[in-house]
Design an enzyme around this catalytic site. Sequence first.
Site, PDB file in Angstrom:
ATOM      1  N   ASP A   1     -48.087 -19.361  30.020  1.00 38.41           N
ATOM      2  CA  ASP A   1     -48.908 -18.163  30.223  1.00 38.41           C
ATOM      3  C   ASP A   1     -50.401 -18.485  30.128  1.00 38.41           C
ATOM      4  O   ASP A   1     -51.218 -17.997  30.913  1.00 38.41           O
ATOM      5  CB  ASP A   1     -48.556 -17.091  29.180  1.00 38.41           C
ATOM      6  CG  ASP A   1     -47.061 -16.818  29.127  1.00 38.41           C
ATOM      7  OD1 ASP A   1     -46.364 -17.179  30.083  1.00 38.41           O
ATOM      8  OD2 ASP A   1     -46.610 -16.250  28.122  1.00 38.41           O
TER       9      ASP A   1
ATOM     10  N   LEU B   1     -46.086  -9.549  31.046  1.00 41.51           N
ATOM     11  CA  LEU B   1     -47.058 -10.028  32.038  1.00 41.51           C
ATOM     12  C   LEU B   1     -48.221 -10.759  31.366  1.00 41.51           C
ATOM     13  O   LEU B   1     -49.289 -10.942  31.939  1.00 41.51           O
ATOM     14  CB  LEU B   1     -47.566  -8.868  32.899  1.00 41.51           C
ATOM     15  CG  LEU B   1     -46.470  -8.135  33.693  1.00 41.51           C
ATOM     16  CD1 LEU B   1     -47.055  -6.958  34.457  1.00 41.51           C
ATOM     17  CD2 LEU B   1     -45.762  -9.085  34.662  1.00 41.51           C
TER      18      LEU B   1
ATOM     19  N   SER C   1     -50.317 -10.180  28.648  1.00 40.96           N
ATOM     20  CA  SER C   1     -51.609  -9.596  28.269  1.00 40.96           C
ATOM     21  C   SER C   1     -52.200 -10.331  27.061  1.00 40.96           C
ATOM     22  O   SER C   1     -53.421 -10.485  26.959  1.00 40.96           O
ATOM     23  CB  SER C   1     -51.464  -8.107  27.973  1.00 40.96           C
ATOM     24  OG  SER C   1     -50.503  -7.898  26.960  1.00 40.96           O
TER      25      SER C   1
HETATM   26  C1  GLA Z   1     -42.809 -16.061  27.352  1.00 43.22           C
HETATM   27  C2  GLA Z   1     -43.530 -17.244  26.724  1.00 43.22           C
HETATM   28  C3  GLA Z   1     -43.677 -18.382  27.733  1.00 43.22           C
HETATM   29  C4  GLA Z   1     -42.337 -18.728  28.384  1.00 43.22           C
HETATM   30  C5  GLA Z   1     -41.650 -17.463  28.892  1.00 43.22           C
HETATM   31  C6  GLA Z   1     -40.260 -17.727  29.400  1.00 43.22           C
HETATM   32  O1  GLA Z   1     -43.604 -15.510  28.353  1.00 43.22           O
HETATM   33  O2  GLA Z   1     -44.801 -16.848  26.275  1.00 43.22           O
HETATM   34  O3  GLA Z   1     -44.241 -19.509  27.095  1.00 43.22           O
HETATM   35  O4  GLA Z   1     -41.526 -19.437  27.493  1.00 43.22           O
HETATM   36  O5  GLA Z   1     -41.552 -16.470  27.876  1.00 43.22           O
HETATM   37  O6  GLA Z   1     -40.307 -18.488  30.549  1.00 43.22           O
END
Ligand code: GLA
Length: 402
Positions: free
Chosen positions: A185, A138, A140
Amino acid sequence: MTNKVNQSLIDTALIERVQQTFASSYGHAPTHLVQAPGRVNLIGEHTDYNDGFVLPCAINYQTIVAATARKDNLIRVIAVDYDNQIDQFDLSQEIAFQHDRMWPNYIRGVVVGLLSRGCSFAGADLVVGGNIPQGAGLSSSAALEVAVGQTFKELYHLEIDGVDIALNAQQAENDFVGCNCGIMDQMISVKGEQGSALMLDCRSLEAQSVALPRNTAVVIVNSNKQRGLVDSEYNARRFQCEQSAAFFKVPALRDVTLDMFESRSAELDPVVAKRARHVITENQRTQLAAELLGQSDLVKMGQLMAESHHSMRYDFEITVPEIDALVEIIKSAIGDRGGVRMTGGGFGGCVVSLIPADLVDALKGAVEAHYQQQTGLEASIYVCQASGGAGLIQVIPAPVSL
Ligand code: GLA
């Protein structure tokens, strides 16, 4: 412009804990309180580092930073989630990677990045804490990086915009921490909007908000399956995607259409071909999902989420039996009125479900009745609200010294 946050979406006990630790450790109240949220991705998995599309929303679980500027070059940090451990470093000296513990590196990496971008600032006293479940997929760590970047922006009025805070956070993770993640993210942690998901083009970094339909619940269920081999498998997937883009002589898989792929897929290594097919079809699904969500069509959105999960399971091969079981259990409870799929990098972690609010109890009941019995693990359920991105919670005027 400073992004002020709707405080009602932040756990007041968490704010108090961070503020109180600050006051008792440094002997005065913080001047600034900043938050950055974690995220859940509704659809568009492993597409970000292929210059593709993602549709995440920020969630009402955050990292909080309490801060005050210092006149010297010292940065002091206290981590409430790590038994009030302390990290301390000097801006005028080399800022080194810490091998014995990880959490300081997210902060150090962000500071190193800001300095390398030419931002000019002095020291700070910080306390950090959060309630985003760690290691659950998620984000963090992205929230911590973004919160620290936002804090220095606020403390020192840095001329750095949200996209640069996100890029700097990603750079900290890639180059300092050593994890080769994409941009999703960090971008959603900066740009989240209350009540909306964000359709993000990971090539142009253009973001468009997509309002979630009324009375829709975003439910995250943590499988509590320990995520294993995440970094090595993630990097292996990235490499396979790069190999297939190179085969098609394009900068990224974003540039390969399904027709292009199908006409030549037999020439690819079969595993590499499956990886490419996931990314190419996932990009299509994500663009369609943004349209359908905009039209409040949860039924078709649910079909796309099911296809996405199937593609992650059989083509990208990043799900695990516990996650597949959880998806099946939830699917049987919600039928075709909403969607459910694994979310995040894979190999454990969480599933996300987008459902009419009246189905929340049925979902909870099904997970409680069947998940532990099938897997031996107990799931954690979070009914979330799509939330705003990083920003100042509250500015407390510094006491006037007489
Ligand atoms: C992780 C990575 C993101 C993305 C996802 C998969 O969360 O930090 O950049 O690649 O996996 O969608």
